[in-house]
Scaffold this motif. Structure first.
Motif, short mmCIF file in Angstrom:
data_model
loop_
_atom_site.label_atom_id
_atom_site.label_comp_id
_atom_site.label_asym_id
_atom_site.label_seq_id
_atom_site.Cartn_x
_atom_site.Cartn_y
_atom_site.Cartn_z
N SER A 1 4.31 2.55 9.08
CA SER A 1 4.87 3.89 9.05
C SER A 1 5.88 4.10 10.17
N ILE A 2 5.59 3.55 11.35
CA ILE A 2 6.49 3.74 12.49
C ILE A 2 7.76 2.93 12.33
N LEU A 3 7.64 1.65 11.98
CA LEU A 3 8.79 0.76 11.92
C LEU A 3 9.68 1.04 10.71
N SER A 4 9.13 1.70 9.68
CA SER A 4 9.95 1.98 8.49
C SER A 4 11.07 2.96 8.80
N LYS A 5 10.93 3.73 9.88
CA LYS A 5 11.96 4.70 10.25
C LYS A 5 13.02 4.10 11.16
N VAL A 6 12.84 2.84 11.58
CA VAL A 6 13.80 2.19 12.46
C VAL A 6 14.89 1.56 11.61
N CYS B 1 4.32 7.23 -5.93
CA CYS B 1 4.15 7.77 -4.58
C CYS B 1 5.38 8.51 -4.07
N GLY B 2 6.53 8.33 -4.71
CA GLY B 2 7.73 9.01 -4.27
C GLY B 2 8.46 8.34 -3.14
N CYS B 3 8.02 7.15 -2.74
CA CYS B 3 8.67 6.39 -1.66
C CYS B 3 8.33 4.92 -1.85
N GLY B 4 9.04 4.05 -1.11
CA GLY B 4 8.84 2.62 -1.25
C GLY B 4 8.10 2.03 -0.08
N HIS B 5 7.42 0.90 -0.33
CA HIS B 5 6.69 0.23 0.75
C HIS B 5 7.66 -0.56 1.62
N TYR B 6 7.34 -0.59 2.90
CA TYR B 6 8.20 -1.21 3.90
C TYR B 6 8.38 -2.71 3.68
N MET B 7 7.42 -3.37 3.02
CA MET B 7 7.44 -4.82 2.88
C MET B 7 8.32 -5.31 1.72
N PHE B 8 8.86 -4.41 0.90
CA PHE B 8 9.63 -4.82 -0.27
C PHE B 8 11.00 -4.14 -0.26
N PRO B 9 11.99 -4.73 -0.93
CA PRO B 9 13.30 -4.08 -1.01
C PRO B 9 13.20 -2.75 -1.75
N SER C 1 13.65 6.08 -0.16
CA SER C 1 13.43 5.76 1.25
C SER C 1 12.04 5.15 1.42
N TYR C 2 11.84 4.52 2.59
CA TYR C 2 10.55 3.92 2.90
C TYR C 2 9.51 5.00 3.23
N ASN D 1 4.30 8.41 7.61
CA ASN D 1 3.26 9.44 7.67
C ASN D 1 3.82 10.85 7.72
N GLU D 2 5.00 11.02 8.31
CA GLU D 2 5.54 12.37 8.45
C GLU D 2 6.08 12.90 7.12
N ASP D 3 6.91 12.11 6.47
CA ASP D 3 7.53 12.56 5.22
C ASP D 3 6.63 12.39 4.01
N ASN D 4 5.72 11.43 4.07
CA ASN D 4 4.83 11.14 2.93
C ASN D 4 3.40 10.99 3.46
N PRO D 5 2.70 12.11 3.74
CA PRO D 5 1.38 12.03 4.39
C PRO D 5 0.35 11.22 3.59
#
Length: 643
Positions: free
Chosen positions: A233-238, A407-415, A421-422, A425-429
């Protein structure tokens, strides 16, 4: 005009039919066919007729039975495989090397600071020996429990299996005391150890009762899983470029390179960002230049690498394994190291002998495979890397597409698909709950499995791996000095055994094994098998089948003519029912129309004694010349009018 006459004659011929009855047609066929058996049925005596009829029927049944088996075998589209082994000049595989740790801890520590404080405090509460004996100091800044409550770690007390108690580690001092007591019990009593489980609590949104718990048999597994979810969740925003900067750079990781007799360096590697392992480097990928060939077996003609993984800069709670992650794969294909990669251990020399497995499948209808993925309904998200289709790329793309829809968003591990967007926790609790539910869903998994296909032509690399300590104690001093000087231009030793890895990758004595498929049955095989069975059991040929087809056509012809005749006869009977006696002539009909006193004499409807005498009137004229006569009664050459 000739064509018209020909068509008229053909029409008359069709109306007339073959001129046989069913019995005559059957006798003619048995007497003239080239098939053995039917002729004996009509020429032998009564007893032999019965025997030959039975034998002919039996063998004809065997022929049709064998034909059914042969046709079913052909329609099953079986294949045969052939194997060939040898050595030949081949393209050297693409070699991807990564660090088991995706980022330098010194670069991402500021992003994971609060997360590390949380996990350290949680571990301290779980592992403290006695209640209230915590090493936390009052001067320590308060913990960011908001981050904790988004995805908490909980302890499940299962002493009462029907009513388990869920304890939040940071909920209260009482919870902490119960947690400590539970762990003390687990250390002293093996039976009680199974009464407590550490789990990750995932809810659809914060404060919701719609939650699920991921249980683990070991606290180490639970802590690792929890840390991965939170760090994702943290690194997806970087931003991507910032993540690349925080990873291991090629010039720091690749210390030495040699391919055959030619020296190489980190500039001969292509850098890609891999979500699991950060910066990865691919040798001989074939994207920008022609792929390298290898024409000799042995380590002296392969690739030799010396790597530094800088183990001292690992993220402590994210990567519990230390080493290099590597994978051999085809040119222009994406490396899926998590599923197909292998580890090389630090402080060792790892030798990898390569055998190339080439699989050549036949396409539809023999096998459900695809040539290039164009007929697969799943959009390949890995095409942004300009890589070829693979079933791994298809499965991951399918999962990511389902996750973005659900889920309305994508997982950080896949394109990512476009416009998505990825998750964080903030945008997609509730993203972690949604992701966990989707990952454990058998239905969604089966949809992806059914949608994706294996490639018809596939190349796999079978590896024979051996390891030895490297460098030896006698040589480590001078080797570390040289490598440290070459990388850092320093006389001080900056490398050690915990971070150094040597790799040797080469073709074996037999470098390829080709498994090719071919059709087990073809149309030529089918025709020859059908003819063989027919010739063996009935002594027949294709001409015999034509004769049999001829009698079938004639039988249908006779049947159609009989049906038409029956319909005509039925129509005539209905007409006679309207006129029980002889139908009136034209002259009678005309007289009845002009002479109102005229009545047609009808003797068939009333008894003789009840027939009334005709009323007097003018007798009708003779109009028999207007009666319709059949054509065959008239003389064909008579052109004169009747007298």
């Amino acid at each position: 005009m000739n064509l018209r006459k020909y068509l008229i004659r053909a029409l008359h011929r069709l109306q007339k039919g073959p001129g046989y009855t069913y019995k005559e047609l059957l006798v003619w066929y048995c007497d003239n066919t080239n098939t053995h058996g039917p002729k004996r049925i009509i020429k032998e005596g009564p007893k032999k007729k019965l025997i030959w009829f039975f034998l002919t029927l039996l063998f004809a049944s065997l022929v049709f039975w064998q034909w059914g088996i042969l046709i079913n075998t052909y329609l099953s589209y079986n294949v045969t495989s052939s194997l060939s082994i040898g050595f030949k000049t081949m393209k050297f595989p693409a070699v991807t090397v990564c660090n088991a740790n995706p980022f330098k801890y010194s670069e991402v520590k500021h992003l994971l600071k609060e997360l590390d404080r949380l996990i350290e405090a949680a571990l301290e509460r779980i592992l403290q020996p006695t209640p209230g004996n915590s090493s936390e100091k009052s001067s320590t800044p308060p913990l960011d429990l908001e981050l904790w409550h988004q995805i908490p770690l909980v302890l499940i007390d299962e002493h009462d299996k029907d009513n388990p108690i869920i304890l939040d580690i940071f909920e209260s001092n009482q919870a902490a005391n119960q947690t400590s007591m539970g762990n003390q019990t687990s250390m002293g009593n093996e039976t009680a150890e199974k009464k407590y489980k550490l789990a990750v609590k995932l809810c659809s949104h914060q404060g919701s009762d719609n939650c699920t718990y991921r249980n683990f048999t070991s606290a180490a597994q639970a802590v690792t899983e929890w840390y991965i979810l939170q760090s994702t969740s943290i690194l997806s925003k970087v931003p991507l470029q910032e993540r690349i900067r925080m990873g291991y750079q090629a010039e720091d990781m690749i210390l030495a390179c040699l391919y055959g007799a030619e020296p190489c360096n980190y500039k001969n590697f292509t850098q890609i960002y891999h979500p699991d392992h950060g910066n990865c480097y691919i040798f001989n990928w074939g994207m920008d230049e022609e792929a390298l060939n290898s024409s000799n077996p042995g380590a002296e003609f392969g690739l030799k690498l010396i790597l530094d993984i800088s183990q001292q800069d690992y993220i402590p709670y994210l990567s519990s394994a230390a080493g290099a992650r590597l994978m051999l794969h085809q040119q222009k294909s994406f490396p899926f190291l998590k599923d197909q990669g292998i580890y090389a251990m630090a402080g060792t020399e790892t030798s990898i002998g390569v055998l190339v497995d080439e699989l050549e499948r036949m396409g539809y209808p023999y096998s459900d495979c695809t040539m290039n993925g164009s007929d697969v309904p799943v959009k390949n998200l890995y095409s942004q890397y300009n890589t070829s289709y693979s079933i791994q790329a298809c499965l991951r793309s399918c999962f990511q597409n389902h996750m973005t829809e659900t889920c309305g968003c994508g997982h950080y591990m896949f394109p990512l698909p476009e416009g998505v967007s990825y998750c964080n926790n903030e945008d997609n609790p509730g993203w972690a709950y949604c992701y966990s539910s989707l990952r454990s869903s058998i239905r969604h998994r089966q949809i992806c499995i059914d949608s994706c296909k294996e490639t018809c032509n596939d190349t796999q690399y079978k590896m024979t791996i051996s390891m030895a300590d490297w460098p030896s104690e006698a040589s480590e001093d001078w080797i570390f000095h040289i490598l440290s000087y070459e990388r850092d231009m320093s006389t001080n030793v900056t490398l050690d055994r915990n971070g150094i890895i040597k790799l040797n990758i080469y073709f074996q004595e037999y470098n390829y094994r080709t498994i090719s498929e071919s059709a087990a049955t073809t149309i030529v095989w089918l025709l020859s098998s059908l003819g063989g069975q027919f010739g063996f059991w009935m002594g027949g040929s294709v001409l015999c089948l034509i004769e049999f087809g001829e009698i079938i056509i004639d039988s249908l012809w006779i049947t159609i003519i009989n049906v038409i005749s029956w319909c005509k006869g039925l129509k005539q009977k209905r007409a006679q029912a309207r006129y029980p006696d002889t139908p009136p002539t034209v002259s009678e009909l005309v007289e009845a129309h002009t002479n109102l006193g005229f009545q047609h004499e009808d003797t068939g409807t009333c008894p003789r004694e009840e027939v009334l005498p005709p009323e007097p009137g003018t007798p009708p004229p003779n109009y028999d010349s207007l009666r319709v006569q059949p054509l065959d009664i008239l003389s064909p050459d008579s052109d004169a009018d009747p007298e």
